[in-house]
Design a protein around this motif. Structure first.
Motif: not given
Lengths: 467, 291, 94
Positions: A450-457, A90-94
């Motif tokens: 990637a997006d890191i989505i917190y537990r509250d959205g 994923i880090s390679e940007g596929i």
């Protein structure tokens, strides 16, 4: 009525998978899982494109999925965690669209709320009956708890159960029941038992890890939380597990009767239950054979859904009643923000899992991490990405002292009183830099991986490529 | 205060680097048995750099150099003395003459460097039958000797007996070492307990050594350090009693009494001396208040 | 200073250590580095190696370093030992 379908292909057709569908998987078979690849290979061979995959975690055994991403079969990925080999791909940007990382509590909440609606849930079942009642506790591919599959079963438009142990209806010992299930498919094997659960989970032998583990146990004792009714969660990482072992010694010596142990369960937590340290285990996932055996036979070792474990939308979740959680980190900054998504080179190799859920819920959220690993400081000015907000982390335990979040002065005072060496987190950062030298910082590119989505959205942070 | 001494292999960076956070009061950076003959040069340079750059604050540095019958010991001292480690441990020390030979060369180096003589102390490792027989002569051979240390592995080979966990075969040697050290007024350290997985065994072994009068104990495993520290630290009961003794003496003096008793027992000079030792150690450990 | 250099090696592939080889070559000095911390410390490791060779007046060598996250004091120690061994005829020396 007959829910049993002869082939997987037929089930995929009947369930109505089409271009743009979202399909989901649980990760209880961990690095031994055959089902995700089996389903995705079939979907690819049927010519569907633009599929969204929502998998509670991804392991290196799922690398064939990377090929489906490269050839356009899969164009969206939603997950809570991915191991290093898959993360490297994923880090390679596929993948063009950023991966959506959620937490183990946030994932089911968003499925239930309809933020991430699922078209078809494919549920690997170590044992299922012909109407779809299913369990993970028995069968040759037994994995114990199926906690992460509940929201998928309850909310997906169609549910396909895939099992390698089909039994006559009705299956008495069931986790998820037939009311949610549309189709049942029998296959040769849903996974490789060697990769599903480890024979035993091993405690670290690393001397520095043991020093930190002993300190962590001492911190828990000094915090004042270690008394009758105590509740506790630990990761399965080497040092956190060793800390649980030291904690057990203290609890047994002082006759402390805790209330519950929680989270991913290992044989060490089972020992604590059996020796009277806890009244029950609240188990969302089993990590080893001893845990599987225990959840099958001990009524005080209970299976819970991911919602019950950690959902922020539940009226209450187990994490809300936690006294102490022990967690790891690949980086922690001077504001106590923690990165568990990437390694020090910015490459994806993890994810929140229950990290930020438990940190938010527990009265005392502790990080155990060495000052540095292989010449890379772990305590830094800024984490590469924020997985868990520093406001929810109370204590950092290193081999050179314990740092307390400045927002918790009363805790710092208690620890000092208990003989713990409390130091400023900036001192730890300086000590790490003095030891390692100043690393050249990573330069973020302009591509969001990637997006890191917190537990509250809310969007907590984004993971960028490294230039 | 030196209760525990942890051996670290001199040519293994990974082990050496965390030397100051494993809980040991002293680390023994080993240039001898833990280093293969063709790596002696590499270990010497690595240990020298580790001490120079990392310093290991709060931990005593002890270097185990190679023995007199090797071509390495002078080179070892050439590299190590400039760093002023607290102690040099000399293996296979069998008589006073051995001590004097090391001592003379160390003095030569100290003179050259402009250091005061005896800046770096000696801890002879006694691990031969002859060495045990000469323990007092070794311990009192030079002002440089600060402690002696029993090595039971080599000794049992020399004695032609089997090394056991119970250690009956080294009981005489242990007693002899303690007597020699106390007679010469130096510290005395017990041999490591070698089963790194036996958590109960190390405790029994350490308690036995403490009971015989040893100052502390060496370890080859970081896992044993905490138990050794605990066993060789005064208990709260010891500390409370020590303060009671000192208080009784103070009151006795005020009242001009010649003889003082506590709980119906006469307090004589050795009891007071022991109480003071306990308090000194408690203060060093942060357990006591200054008397 | 005597600058005859023989082929020599030093160090290990263990974590926090580095393995190094030095040998004379015809042309200019080459430094080859493989490091787990290439991004963060690659430049500084190469600079350190070049500096230590220069200080010892060593030229026309190929130095290869496989770094497993060694601290600077360890890298310095390994380079010093390596140079010492190369001068003394190559093999490991006490």
């Amino acid at each position: 009525m007959d829910k049993v379908v002869k082939t997987l292909r037929e089930a995929i057709q009947l369930a109505g998978v089409k271009d743009g569908s979202r399909v989901s998987f649980h990760h209880h078979l961990r690095n031994g899982d055959y089902v995700l690849n089996m389903v995705m290979d079939e979907i690819a061979s049927m010519g569907y494109k633009d599929i969204s995959v929502n998998a509670s975690s991804l392991f290196d055994c799922h690398l064939p999925l990377a090929d489906h991403i490269k050839n356009g079969v899969v164009t969206e990925l939603i997950t809570d965690y991915m191991s290093g080999g898959f993360g490297a791909a994923i880090s390679e940007g596929i993948l063009e669209k950023p991966v959506q990382f959620r937490t183990h509590g946030g994932r089911p909440a968003d499925i239930i709320k309809g933020v991430t609606p699922i078209d078809v849930a494919f549920i690997a079942a170590p044992t299922a009956d012909t109407m779809g009642n299913l369990t993970g506790k028995i069968g040759k591919s037994a994995c114990g708890s199926l906690g992460y599959a509940f929201a998928d079963a309850m909310c997906a438009k169609k549910v396909v159960v895939i099992t390698d142990n089909l039994v006559p209806h009705p299956l008495a010992m069931r986790s998820i029941d037939e009311t949610y299930v549309d189709y049942v498919v029998e296959v040769e094997a849903i996974g490789n038992p060697a990769g599903i659960v480890s024979g035993t989970t091993k405690i670290t032998r690393d001397p520095v890890g043991l020093v930190m583990a002993q300190t962590a146990a001492n911190v828990i004792k000094a915090s004042g939380l270690l008394k009758d009714g105590f509740s506790f969660q630990t990761g399965a990482g080497g040092a956190t597990l060793a800390a649980a072992q030291f904690l057990k010694e203290i609890m047994l010596k002082e006759g402390i009767k805790g209330s519950f142990g929680c989270g991913g369960i290992t044989g060490y937590m089972v020992d604590m239950l059996n020796e009277g340290c806890f009244q029950s285990l609240i188990d969302v996932q089993c990590f080893d054979l001893k845990a599987v055996e225990s959840i099958r036979t001990n009524p005080n070792h209970t299976e819970v859904s991911a919602m019950h474990y950690a959902s922020p939308d539940a009226k209450s979740a187990a994490v809300d009643s936690l006294d102490v959680v022990l967690l790891g980190a690949t980086e922690i900054d001077t504001d106590f923000n923690v990165n568990v998504h990437t390694d020090s080179n910015g490459r994806i190799m993890g994810g929140s899992g229950g990290h930020s859920d438990t940190a938010a819920g527990a009265k005392l959220a502790m990080i155990i991490a060495p000052l540095s690993r292989a010449r890379l400081p772990i305590v830094t000015d800024h984490v590469f990405c924020k997985s868990t907000p520093g406001s929810t982390i109370d204590v950092l335990v290193t081999q050179k002292g314990v740092a307390v979040n400045p927002a918790r002065p009363e805790l710092a005072a208690k620890l000092k009183e208990g003989g713990i060496k409390v130091v400023d987190i900036f001192e730890l950062k300086e000590a790490a830099e003095k030891l390692c030298g100043m690393p050249k910082p990573l330069v973020k590119g302009d591509r969001v991986l990637a997006d890191i989505i917190y537990r509250d959205g809310t969007l907590l942070d984004r993971i960028y490529n490294v230039r | 205060m030196r209760r525990s001494m942890l051996f670290l292999p001199g040519n293994t960076p990974n082990m050496i680097l965390s030397g100051d956070c494993l809980g040991a009061d002293a680390i023994i950076l080993d240039l001898e048995d833990a280093v293969a003959p063709d790596q002696k040069d590499a270990a010497r340079v690595l240990v020298r750099n580790a001490i120079k750059y990392l310093q290991f604050p709060g931990v005593e540095k002890i270097i185990r150099i190679n023995s007199l019958d090797t071509p390495y010991w002078k080179k070892d001292l050439d590299e190590m003395i400039p760093l002023k480690p607290e102690l040099i441990m000399t293996p296979k020390t069998s008589c006073a003459a051995d001590v004097l030979e090391f001592d003379a060369y160390m003095s030569e180096l100290e003179d050259k460097l402009g250091y005061e003589r005896n800046t770096v102390k000696l801890m002879p490792l006694i691990e031969t039958a002859l060495g045990v027989e000469n323990a007092y002569a070794i311990a009192s051979a030079s002002k440089r000797v600060a402690a002696i240390f029993l090595g039971a592995e080599d000794l049992s080979a020399d004695l032609r007996c089997k090394r056991t966990k119970e250690g009956k075969e080294i009981l005489y040697a242990r007693g002899r070492m303690v007597l020699a050290a106390r007679a010469a007024n130096v510290d005395v350290y017990d041999t490591p307990f070698t089963d790194v997985n036996d958590d109960e065994g190390i405790r029994v072994d350490a308690e036995f050594a403490k009971g015989l009068g040893f100052t502390g104990k060496a370890s080859i495993s970081p896992r044993h350090v905490a138990v050794i520290n605990e066993v060789f630290s005064p208990t709260q009961k010891d500390i409370d009693y020590a303060y009671e003794v000192m208080e009784a003496i103070r009151i006795g003096k005020e009242q001009g009494k010649g003889a003082v008793s506590l709980h119906g027992k006469m307090i004589d000079a050795p009891i007071v001396a022991r109480a003071q030792q306990t308090i000194d150690m408690a203060v060093a450990l942060g357990l006591g208040k200054e008397a | 200073m005597e600058n005859k250099i023989a082929k020599a090696s030093c160090g290990t592939m263990e974590s926090s250590d580095a393995y190094m080889e030095l040998e004379p070559v015809a042309g200019a000095t080459q430094i080859e580095l493989q490091s787990v911390v290439e991004h963060q410390f690659g430049e500084s490791i190469r600079a350190l190696a070049a500096q230590m060779l220069a200080e010892e007046g060593i030229e026309n060598v190929r130095l290869s370093i496989i770094d497993r996250g060694a601290l600077e004091c360890t890298l310095r120690a390994r380079l010093e030992t390596l140079i010492g061994r190369a001068r003394e005829g190559g093999s490991a020396h006490a």
